[in-house]
Design an enzyme around this catalytic site. Structure first.
Site: not given
Ligand SMILES: Nc1ncnc2c1ncn2[C@@H]1O[C@H](COP(=O)(O)OP(=O)(O)O)[C@@H](O)[C@H]1O
Ligand SMILES: [Mg+2]
Length: 312
Positions: A34-35, A92, A105, A231, A260, A262
């Site tokens: 991640d980082t 992994y 992992y 998301g 997404a 990261d």
């Molecule tokens: N299904 C999706 N549709 C549109 N944008 C998305 C989608 N999934 C992730 N994103 C984008 O990626 C960013 C981070 O995704 P998120 O799933 O919240 O983080 P993580 O990967 O840490 O769980 C969201 O704020 C959004 O901008």
């Molecule tokens: Mg995350």
């Protein structure tokens, strides 16, 4: 670089060897974590406008050397990669069942687990740094003593004006219990300037009813800037500019949502580092993650990360 005293960014954590399936029993070797993913996108965005270092501990074996060489080739500062002759990088393997991906992992013995064993190394690594980025994964893999070393080093860096960003990225498999998470993460939030949580992780651990509750909980711990990813839902944030909620742009052709969050962190932090306001930085984070989820894997192809102008 408004508010950041030095043109140097350090992301600290674990990178692993990644084996991604390419058909049959064949795998392609890569590197991810991640980082590290965040450091890589930060480096591509900031390019020659700041030094971006990835800080970790790796082995002295050929695979670890390949990792260091690939970082240097992509323009990252590798001076904060400590080398451990007794240990190697974690690994992994991604298994595909149709479109479902599962991750296996081998990281229990990785060199990265010892990245915060040496307080002097931490002090050197964090010297003259504008921004330090870490995650709950960075913290989860450490011993209790190393966690305290890291907390102390972050507190010292902040006294020199360094900003700290923290993505709790709670992965239950890396923690012994919910209690351990609840006892550990708040201490790191107390030394955080910019928190970058994801709502689903927080809800699972703290039973937060909505993203607003995450803002409230983290700002109560003294975090000035909190950005909650969710998301496809809106990003909600609290900063010196007040509260806001920003919908992501519609994304066509999503192929793989790995990384997404990261990539969002990298887009957000790069924009803040270049002087953009929190709202504009959220939009840049959303644009970065929109690109990443349209590609396979957690990182964009080198050279294809959108450049962002600085604000004077
Ligand atoms: N299904 C999706 N549709 C549109 N944008 C998305 C989608 N999934 C992730 N994103 C984008 O990626 C960013 C981070 O995704 P998120 O799933 O919240 O983080 P993580 O990967 O840490 O769980 C969201 O704020 C959004 O901008
Ligand atoms: Mg995350």
């Amino acid at each position: 670089m408004t508010g950041f005293p030095f043109a140097r960014v350090v992301a600290i954590g674990e990178a692993m060897v990644e084996m991604a399936p390419i058909g049959g029993d064949q795998y392609r070797r890569g590197f991810a974590g991640d980082t590290f993913n965040t450091a890589w996108h930060l480096s591509q965005t900031l390019a020659d406008r700041a030094t971006t270092a990835f800080a970790s501990r790796i082995g002295t074996d050929p695979l670890s050397s390949d990792f260091a060489a690939s970082l240097a080739a992509d323009g990252l500062d590798t001076s904060a990669l400590a080398r451990d002759p007794q240990r190697t990088m974690g690994l992994y393997l991604i298994e595909l069942d149709g479109v479902e991906r599962s991750f296996h992992y081998w990281r229990g013995q990785s060199a990265a687990r010892h990245l915060a064993d040496d307080p002097e190394w931490l002090a050197q690594t964090f010297a003259d740094t504008g921004l330090i980025h870490l995650s709950g994964i960075t913290v989860a893999i450490l011993s209790a003593t190393a966690r305290q070393n890291l907390l102390d080093a972050l507190a010292t860096a902040r006294r020199h004006g360094t900003k700290v960003s923290f993505d709790p990225n709670i992965r239950p498999a890396l923690w012994s219990s919910v209690t351990e998470v609840r006892e550990t993460i708040p201490a790191f939030l107390e030394v955080t300037d910019i928190a970058l949580p994801s709502f689903d992780d927080e809800q699972a651990n703290w039973q937060d009813p909505d993203p607003q509750a995450v803002l409230d909980r983290m700002s109560a711990l003294g975090v000035r800037e909190v950005v909650v990813k969710n998301g496809a839902g809106p990003v909600v944030l609290r900063s010196d500019d007040g509260d806001d909620s920003i919908d992501p742009p519609p994304v066509e052709g999503i192929r793989d949502t790995t990384g997404a969050g990261d990539a969002f962190n990298a887009g957000y932090l790069a924009a803040r580092f270049l002087g953009h306001a929190p709202g504009a930085a959220v939009r840049h984070g959303q644009a970065m993650s929109a690109e990443v989820i349209r590609h396979l894997g957690a990182r964009l192809p080198a050279g294809s990360v959108p450049r962002l102008p600085a604000v004077d």
